[in-house]
Design an enzyme around this catalytic site. Structure first.
Site, short mmCIF file in Angstrom:
data_model
loop_
_atom_site.label_atom_id
_atom_site.label_comp_id
_atom_site.label_asym_id
_atom_site.label_seq_id
_atom_site.Cartn_x
_atom_site.Cartn_y
_atom_site.Cartn_z
CG ASP A 293 -1.11 5.20 3.84
OD1 ASP A 293 -1.26 5.44 2.62
OD2 ASP A 293 -1.87 5.64 4.72
CG HIS B 107 -4.29 2.77 6.01
ND1 HIS B 107 -5.60 2.86 6.41
CD2 HIS B 107 -4.24 3.35 4.80
CE1 HIS B 107 -6.29 3.47 5.47
NE2 HIS B 107 -5.49 3.77 4.48
CG HIS C 114 -1.77 1.24 1.32
ND1 HIS C 114 -3.14 1.17 1.54
CD2 HIS C 114 -1.51 2.56 1.21
CE1 HIS C 114 -3.64 2.38 1.57
NE2 HIS C 114 -2.67 3.25 1.37
CG HIS D 283 -0.75 7.23 -1.34
ND1 HIS D 283 -2.05 7.39 -1.77
CD2 HIS D 283 -0.84 6.59 -0.14
CE1 HIS D 283 -2.88 6.88 -0.88
NE2 HIS D 283 -2.18 6.38 0.12
CG HIS E 245 -9.42 5.02 3.96
ND1 HIS E 245 -8.20 5.65 3.92
CD2 HIS E 245 -10.07 5.53 5.03
CE1 HIS E 245 -8.13 6.52 4.93
NE2 HIS E 245 -9.26 6.46 5.61
CE LYS F 167 -8.01 2.49 -0.17
NZ LYS F 167 -6.74 2.71 0.43
#
Ligand code: DOR
Ligand code: ZN
Length: 345
Positions: free
Chosen positions: A246, A173, A13, A15, A135, A98
């Site tokens: 994350d 997360h 996971h 970004h 999430h 997601k």
């Protein structure tokens, strides 16, 4: 010299962002990870197969020469997502979908309102044998921010996993004992990722002695009993919990701001931070499972065949990083000392 050699890890996971930022984020991750699940919360978000394919191409162009790295792409679900979008994504090699509740975090305004409306899409994700990445926070204004993960379990996640028993769900997360207990009690089709910041810190590190914007992420850090539950479960070696940093870069001025952004940029120190935690826990023997085995096993992918070596050596995380855009970023755990270092090949 003490060393620790493990199967090469993956990051389940993170970004990367887009554009020039890829020249910063992709080499940072390819430094120690062989694969990464790439979040789709770009502006605009990655909502179809074509966008995912083009984004993957831009990431590949930023992989340093000689590095072996595979981005695993994800689709951003919205209320407009159709079953055909899922089929097309699968055909294009997209790994997972997601679910962001609308407004839950950075660039999630276009995401899902009324999660029940998406059940036909979840069914298609299950049929295509893709994964659903969640999430897990409610966004209702009346729910306290520290309670939003637990409320999401009670209101949505329980129902999703009991309705779609063959759907593989990653609770992303996680930050609470409630989430740990939920995942432990769920079937083998439910797993979770855990970040370095949620293992290393609790909400005192965010708020005591002044607000520390570089420790602000979402889901927000919780009280120390929750941090302890996360630490205990990774130390136990449970295969339902694996590495997902994350890592999420934000420019310094956007975090040190009256309305600071959520996200910790940890890519340059990711595997070292986890090693640091596992050593603190007296569980270094459990690092390899968490970082390199349980993720690919859950995703149904082969484990990496190469290895990575860490050296027992103290070093300090830099206080600032300047990406090609020229706007500095303060990395997660800036200025702190970490006790393991990646051996450069
Ligand atoms: O802290 C976070 N930052 N949490 C998220 O869920 C998103 C991420 C980001 O994109 O910056
Ligand atoms: Zn994220």
């Amino acid at each position: 010299m003490q060393t620790l050699t493990i199967t090469s890890p993956d990051d389940w996971h993170l970004h990367f962002r887009d554009g020039d930022m890829l020249k910063e984020t992709v080499p940072a991750t390819a430094r120690c990870f062989k694969r990464a699940i790439v979040m789709p919360n770009l502006v605009p978000p990655v909502v179809n197969a074509q966008m995912a394919t083009e984004y993957k191409q831009r990431i590949m162009e930023a992989v340093p020469a000689g590095a072996e790295f595979e981005p695993l792409m994800t689709l951003y679900l919205t209320n407009q997502t159709t079953r055909q979008d899922i089929k097309d994504a699968r055909a294009a090699g997209v790994t997972a979908c997601k679910l962001y509740p609308a407004g839950a975090t950075t660039n999630s305004d276009a995401a899902v309102e009324g999660i029940d409306a998406l059940f036909p899409v979840f069914e298609e994700i299950m049929q295509q044998n893709m994964l659903l990445l969640v999430h897990g926070e409610v966004t209702e204004a009346e729910i306290d921010i520290f309670d939003r993960e637990k409320a999401f379990i009670d209101k949505y996640l329980q129902k999703i996993v009991s309705t779609f028993t063959d759907l593989r769900v990653v609770f992303e997360h996680i930050t609470t004992k409630d989430a740990v207990d939920f995942v432990v009690a769920s079937s083998d089709n439910v797993a979770a990722t855990i970040t370095p910041q949620h293992l290393l810190l609790n909400r005192n590190d965010l708020l005591v002695g002044g607000i520390r914007p570089h420790n602000y992420c979402l889901p927000v850090l919780k009280r120390n009993t929750h941090q302890q539950a996360l630490r205990n479960i990774v130390a136990s070696g449970s295969p339902k919990f694996f590495l997902g940093t994350d890592s999420a870069p934000h420019e310094q001025h956007k975090k040190e701001n009256a309305c600071g952004c959520a996200g910790c940029y940890s890519a340059w120190s990711a595997i070292e931070l986890y090693a640091h935690v596992f050593e603190e826990l007296g569980a270094l023997d459990k690092l390899e499972g968490f970082a390199s085995h349980y993720g690919p096993d859950f995703y149904g992918l082969p484990r990496n065949t190469s290895t990575l070596t860490l050296i027992k050596q103290e070093w300090q995380i830099p206080t600032s990083i300047t990406p090609p855009s020229g706007e500095p970023i303060v990395p997660f755990f800036a200025g702190e000392t970490v006790s393991w270092k990646l051996q450069q090949s």
